[in-house]
Design an enzyme around this catalytic site. Structure first.
Site, PDB file in Angstrom:
ATOM      1  CB  SER A   1      -1.380  -0.212   0.904  1.00 40.41           C
ATOM      2  OG  SER A   1      -1.412   1.172   1.305  1.00 40.41           O
TER       3      SER A   1
ATOM      4  CE1 TYR B   1      -4.241  -2.725   5.023  1.00 41.74           C
ATOM      5  CE2 TYR B   1      -3.264  -0.584   4.644  1.00 41.74           C
ATOM      6  CZ  TYR B   1      -3.555  -1.745   3.978  1.00 41.74           C
ATOM      7  OH  TYR B   1      -4.174  -1.358   2.740  1.00 41.74           O
TER       8      TYR B   1
HETATM    9  P1  NDP Z   1     -12.204  -5.594  -0.341  1.00 43.37           P
HETATM   10  O1  NDP Z   1     -11.684  -5.138   1.279  1.00 43.37           O
HETATM   11  O2  NDP Z   1     -12.796  -4.852  -0.827  1.00 43.37           O
HETATM   12  O3  NDP Z   1     -12.389  -7.031  -0.362  1.00 43.37           O
HETATM   13  C1  NDP Z   1     -11.109  -7.648   0.016  1.00 43.37           C
HETATM   14  C2  NDP Z   1     -11.681  -8.671  -0.818  1.00 43.37           C
HETATM   15  O4  NDP Z   1     -10.560 -10.107   0.261  1.00 43.37           O
HETATM   16  C3  NDP Z   1     -12.290  -9.724  -0.571  1.00 43.37           C
HETATM   17  O5  NDP Z   1     -13.389 -10.291  -1.387  1.00 43.37           O
HETATM   18  C4  NDP Z   1     -12.530 -10.701   0.454  1.00 43.37           C
HETATM   19  O6  NDP Z   1     -13.019 -11.605   0.234  1.00 43.37           O
HETATM   20  C5  NDP Z   1     -10.795 -11.357   0.590  1.00 43.37           C
HETATM   21  N1  NDP Z   1     -10.325 -11.745   2.126  1.00 43.37           N
HETATM   22  C6  NDP Z   1     -10.117 -10.829   3.094  1.00 43.37           C
HETATM   23  N2  NDP Z   1      -9.803 -11.301   4.316  1.00 43.37           N
HETATM   24  C7  NDP Z   1      -9.749 -13.220   3.501  1.00 43.37           C
HETATM   25  C8  NDP Z   1      -8.774 -14.082   4.474  1.00 43.37           C
HETATM   26  N3  NDP Z   1      -8.839 -13.809   5.182  1.00 43.37           N
HETATM   27  N4  NDP Z   1      -9.210 -14.685   3.168  1.00 43.37           N
HETATM   28  C9  NDP Z   1      -9.440 -15.030   1.540  1.00 43.37           C
HETATM   29  N5  NDP Z   1      -9.315 -13.435   1.442  1.00 43.37           N
HETATM   30  C10 NDP Z   1      -9.960 -12.528   2.152  1.00 43.37           C
HETATM   31  O7  NDP Z   1     -10.708  -4.754  -0.189  1.00 43.37           O
HETATM   32  P2  NDP Z   1      -9.634  -4.295  -1.684  1.00 43.37           P
HETATM   33  O8  NDP Z   1      -9.939  -4.965  -2.659  1.00 43.37           O
HETATM   34  O9  NDP Z   1      -9.504  -2.229  -1.695  1.00 43.37           O
HETATM   35  O10 NDP Z   1      -8.211  -4.097  -1.218  1.00 43.37           O
HETATM   36  C11 NDP Z   1      -7.423  -5.351  -1.972  1.00 43.37           C
HETATM   37  C12 NDP Z   1      -5.665  -4.991  -1.496  1.00 43.37           C
HETATM   38  O11 NDP Z   1      -5.472  -3.764  -1.845  1.00 43.37           O
HETATM   39  C13 NDP Z   1      -5.543  -5.916  -0.275  1.00 43.37           C
HETATM   40  O12 NDP Z   1      -4.281  -6.140   0.338  1.00 43.37           O
HETATM   41  C14 NDP Z   1      -5.719  -4.199   0.514  1.00 43.37           C
HETATM   42  O13 NDP Z   1      -4.468  -3.886   1.530  1.00 43.37           O
HETATM   43  C15 NDP Z   1      -4.532  -2.988  -0.702  1.00 43.37           C
HETATM   44  N6  NDP Z   1      -4.726  -1.853  -0.912  1.00 43.37           N
HETATM   45  C16 NDP Z   1      -5.915  -1.508  -0.947  1.00 43.37           C
HETATM   46  C17 NDP Z   1      -6.204  -0.417  -1.011  1.00 43.37           C
HETATM   47  C18 NDP Z   1      -7.471   0.746  -1.077  1.00 43.37           C
HETATM   48  O14 NDP Z   1      -7.486   2.205  -0.993  1.00 43.37           O
HETATM   49  N7  NDP Z   1      -8.514   0.182  -1.312  1.00 43.37           N
HETATM   50  C19 NDP Z   1      -5.193   1.343  -1.021  1.00 43.37           C
HETATM   51  C20 NDP Z   1      -3.960   0.061  -0.784  1.00 43.37           C
HETATM   52  C21 NDP Z   1      -3.722  -1.459  -0.962  1.00 43.37           C
HETATM   53  P3  NDP Z   1     -14.747 -12.039   0.753  1.00 43.37           P
HETATM   54  O15 NDP Z   1     -15.847 -11.211   0.145  1.00 43.37           O
HETATM   55  O16 NDP Z   1     -14.872 -13.206   0.721  1.00 43.37           O
HETATM   56  O17 NDP Z   1     -14.632 -11.571   2.477  1.00 43.37           O
END
Ligand code: NDP
Length: 245
Positions: free
Chosen positions: A140, A153
């Site tokens: 991130s 985080y």
């Molecule tokens: P969302 O919260 O929109 O989606 C998260 C996804 O991760 C969902 O599909 C969820 O599955 C899955 N997930 C959560 N926990 C687990 C687990 N233990 N095992 C398997 N799957 C899991 O997040 P984003 O799309 O925003 O984020 C994606 C990545 O990008 C992350 O690593 C985040 O840290 C990173 N990021 C995001 C930013 C942002 O501003 N959005 C900025 C910088 C980095 P389910 O639906 O089944 O819960």
């Protein structure tokens, strides 16, 4: 779409950035394993959508923090398609609190998903990815911005960056590249949840390009790293954030 024989596991692909990556890689001809933790319906809908567009995908439930579950996910991918070429370690969670107020449960959960979850995928990929494969981790841009409240985080993501650099050196001899994408704010549930409009406006105004990131901004970067033009990029952290840091 030109179908390829390449198979990609995208973790956390039921929603947000991961779903956009799964769509994009399927569009680019890869077979996609749509991993999710709890959102079975959303994952099934995405698989359906990909198949209706002519792509190939299956969904696979696995908590990335559970090493056995991650092993079973690789088993399932190999059983269905014969091997795995690409791992996108996208699954992640974000709990914000000043360090003085950060509680043990949220620290442990953040490390379990963001760091141990990434490690579980990397260890399996290091043993099982076919030669010439690609790995994309998720950091991130907060590793660089260092805003108050993001301590735990950011620490989990800084550790992911360290793993990225080291695994790139370990897997280079097999032609496997390992990089990380470090998005800035992207309009997903993870980012939007708990923020009022004034906070969202302030964060948007911090960006030189004057907007929040969209999921396809990030999916495009992953497609580059995974695709034919990305092969010489290795051991790098790509900050895709509109220039905010
Ligand atoms: P969302 O919260 O929109 O989606 C998260 C996804 O991760 C969902 O599909 C969820 O599955 C899955 N997930 C959560 N926990 C687990 C687990 N233990 N095992 C398997 N799957 C899991 O997040 P984003 O799309 O925003 O984020 C994606 C990545 O990008 C992350 O690593 C985040 O840290 C990173 N990021 C995001 C930013 C942002 O501003 N959005 C900025 C910088 C980095 P389910 O639906 O089944 O819960």
């Amino acid at each position: 779409m030109t179908p390829t024989n390449r198979v990609a596991i995208v973790t956390g692909a039921s929603r947000g950035i991961g779903a956009a990556i799964a769509r994009r890689l399927a569009h680019d001809g890869l077979t996609v394993i749509v991993n999710y933790a709890g959102s079975a319906d959303a994952a099934a809908r995405l698989v359906d959508e990909i198949e209706r567009s002519g792509g190939r995908a299956i969904s696979c439930q696995a908590d990335v923090g559970d090493p056995q579950a991650v092993r079973r996910m690789f088993d399932a991918a190999e059983a269905a398609y014969g091997g795995v070429d690409v791992l996108v370690n996208n699954a992640g969670i974000m709990n914000l609190a000043p360090l003085a107020q950060a509680d043990d449960a949220s620290f442990d959960q953040t490390i379990a998903v963001n760091l141990k979850g990434t490690f579980n995928g990397l260890r399996e990929a290091a043993k099982r990815l076919r030669d010439g494969g690609r790995i994309v981790n998720f950091s991130s841009s907060v590793v660089g911005l260092y805003q108050p409240g993001y301590g735990v985080y950011a620490a989990s993501k800084a550790a992911v960056e360290a793993l990225t650099h080291i695994l790139a050196k370990e897997l280079g001899p097999r032609g496997i590249t390992v990089n990380a994408v470090a998005p800035g704010p992207v309009a997903t549930e993870l980012f939007l949840s708990g923020k009022d409009q004034a906070t969202l406006d302030r964060i948007t105004q911090m960006n030189p390009l004057g907007r929040l990131g969209e999921v396809d901004d990030i999916a495009g970067v992953v497609a580059l790293l995974v695709g034919p033009d990305g092969g010489w990029i290795n051991g790098q952290i790509l900050r895709a954030n509109g220039g905010v840091v």
